[in-house]
Design an enzyme around this catalytic site. Structure first.
Site, mmCIF file in Angstrom:
data_model
loop_
_atom_site.group_PDB
_atom_site.id
_atom_site.type_symbol
_atom_site.label_atom_id
_atom_site.label_comp_id
_atom_site.label_asym_id
_atom_site.label_seq_id
_atom_site.Cartn_x
_atom_site.Cartn_y
_atom_site.Cartn_z
ATOM 1 N N ILE A 206 -7.353 1.696 12.022
ATOM 2 C CA ILE A 206 -6.644 2.840 11.411
ATOM 3 C C ILE A 206 -5.240 2.369 11.072
ATOM 4 O O ILE A 206 -4.520 1.894 11.959
ATOM 5 C CB ILE A 206 -6.508 4.008 12.430
ATOM 6 C CG1 ILE A 206 -7.880 4.424 12.963
ATOM 7 C CG2 ILE A 206 -5.768 5.199 11.812
ATOM 8 C CD1 ILE A 206 -7.799 5.161 14.291
ATOM 9 N N HIS A 207 -4.861 2.473 9.801
ATOM 10 C CA HIS A 207 -3.464 2.133 9.495
ATOM 11 C C HIS A 207 -2.855 2.890 8.328
ATOM 12 O O HIS A 207 -1.661 2.829 8.113
ATOM 13 C CB HIS A 207 -3.319 0.621 9.225
ATOM 14 C CG HIS A 207 -3.711 0.224 7.839
ATOM 15 N ND1 HIS A 207 -5.010 -0.021 7.486
ATOM 16 C CD2 HIS A 207 -2.986 0.070 6.706
ATOM 17 C CE1 HIS A 207 -5.067 -0.320 6.208
ATOM 18 N NE2 HIS A 207 -3.853 -0.269 5.692
ATOM 19 N N ARG A 208 -3.663 3.628 7.567
ATOM 20 C CA ARG A 208 -3.114 4.288 6.360
ATOM 21 C C ARG A 208 -2.101 5.339 6.761
ATOM 22 O O ARG A 208 -2.304 6.075 7.740
ATOM 23 C CB ARG A 208 -4.232 4.974 5.572
ATOM 24 C CG ARG A 208 -5.183 4.034 4.923
ATOM 25 C CD ARG A 208 -5.262 4.290 3.421
ATOM 26 N NE ARG A 208 -4.639 3.211 2.680
ATOM 27 C CZ ARG A 208 -5.206 2.021 2.504
ATOM 28 N NH1 ARG A 208 -6.387 1.760 3.026
ATOM 29 N NH2 ARG A 208 -4.571 1.103 1.822
#
Ligand code: UD1
Length: 378
Positions: free
Chosen positions: A217-219
């Site tokens: 998860i990074h957005r």
């Protein structure tokens, strides 16, 4: 032919490896590559580790811009890249994907008439609230050679007015568009067996023989919006009741977990033996984690594709994807950051794993094709 390659964020370093390898193997006499690292990603495990593992030549320049607001970060890069282009006088600038480093390279080069080669052209999410969508549209529209990894990307370019019948010599006003396959697929094919031999990650993390779900998860719309981040982690908590969840976390996400997660959820996640939070993984470790996972859950564009390359079902934590072919063939499903949809799709795939993984991303020789076409147009 002299090219300046601009990289900055983790996935670009990985993509550039495929082209540098093709140059070294097939075009060493004809092509000189100068590498510029903008410094957008600067932690060792977001940057240096990829150079070490993938055998990419060390950057000739590092702009060291680091993190800042979009405007400040991009402006610093434009200034630095312009100076280098004026000094190096390359025949092409090569830009990858959709990051602020891509946009900066496109603005700097087009204004001083350095032809742009855009690798990963034509991809669209049709969601302009994503910074990446703005970056890729701007870059495509000032490029001279546009290399699309998929048929959908190629069609998107035609819809935006690019003419597939343009003839050489290609220029910014007479651009050449290609459907050529994906350089990330080149890399996954090249490194899959090397990774299995070299990576220690499964033994180090006690994952060998364990059924696990791999998640990244990074957005910014997931990490920065507490409702979305909480919904995703509630779903992961539920999944962890039946499977181990492995989470190599981007620094952005690590910094925001205890800020944006509800306190009780944060504690349940971080004190959970079935949820393994790891530092960002190196490329070889990531390939191994993907190859041995039962399922992949991600908001990353690259990880969605790699799941597909290794024939793993994938849940996409976004409202849309640029890689719509993988959804259309049933190998991935868009769940958004919706707790119920994530859990339902997870259960569906556990009962009925997908079987169709058609050849969407080319033959593993996209980088070689790109080099040849650059030389033809030179
Ligand atoms: C960027 C790209 C995105 C790409 C992603 C891959 C843009 C707009 N986004 O997102 O398209 O998918 O890279 O990872 O260019 N940080 C660190 N150490 C690092 C790098 C980042 O701590 O080495 C932290 C900083 O707090 C920074 C934040 O992560 O502010 C975000 O970094 P940034 O480069 O702006 O965007 P990414 O989320 O990495």
């Amino acid at each position: 032919m002299k090219i300046v390659t601009v990289i900055g964020a983790r996935p670009q370093i990985i993509k550039a490896a495929a082209l540098s390898r093709a140059i070294k193997e097939h075009f060493e006499k004809e092509v000189k590559e100068v590498i510029v690292h903008t410094g957008q990603h600067y932690d060792d495990n977001m940057s240096q580790v990829f150079f070490d593992e993938l055998g990419i030549p060390a950057p000739n320049y590092n702009l060291g811009v680091g993190s800042a607001s979009h405007g400040v970060q991009t402006a610093k890069m434009i200034e630095g890249i312009e100076e280098i282009l004026l000094k190096e006088k390359p025949d092409y600038i090569v830009l990858y994907g959709d990051t602020n480093s891509t946009l900066a390279g496109a603005v700097a080069a087009s204004k001083i008439h350095v032809p742009i080669v855009h690798i990963e052209a034509g991809l669209r999410s049709f969601n302009k609230s994503m910074p990446e969508e703005i970056n890729r549209i701007c870059c495509d529209h000032c490029s001279t050679l546009l290399f699309s990894p998929t048929a959908t990307g190629f069609k998107n370019l035609i819809h935006e007015g690019f003419n597939p019948d343009n003839k050489r010599r290609f220029t910014i006003d007479n651009p050449g568009i290609y459907h050529c396959g994906d350089v990330m697929y080149d890399n996954s094919k090249h490194f899959a067996n090397i990774a299995d031999k070299k990576s220690q990650i499964l033994d180090k993390e006690g994952l060998r023989g364990v059924d696990y779900v791999l998640c990244t998860i990074h957005r910014d719309n997931n990490t920065d919006q507490p409702e979305r981040l909480n919904a995703i982690f509630k779903a992961l908590l539920k999944i962890s009741e039946s499977k181990t969840v492995v989470l190599p976390l981007h620094p952005r996400t690590s910094k925001l977990l205890n800020v944006n997660l509800e306190k009780s959820l944060f504690e349940k996640i971080t004190n959970n033996p079935n949820i393994k939070i790891l530092p960002p993984a190196s490329f070889l470790d990531m390939i191994v984690l993907e190859r041995h996972a039962q399922m992949v859950v991600t908001d990353s564009g690259g990880v969605q594709k790699e799941a597909f390359f290794f024939q793993k079902p994938c849940l996409i934590l976004r409202t849309e994807t640029e890689w719509k072919e993988i959804v259309e063939c049933g190998a991935a499903v868009i769940t958004d950051a919706d707790e119920e949809r994530i859990i339902k799709s997870f259960n569906n795939y556990m009962e009925n794993p997908p079987h169709k993984f058609p050849e969407i991303f080319g033959d593993g020789k996209a980088a070689e094709f790109i080099c040849k076409e650059m030389l033809e147009n030179f």
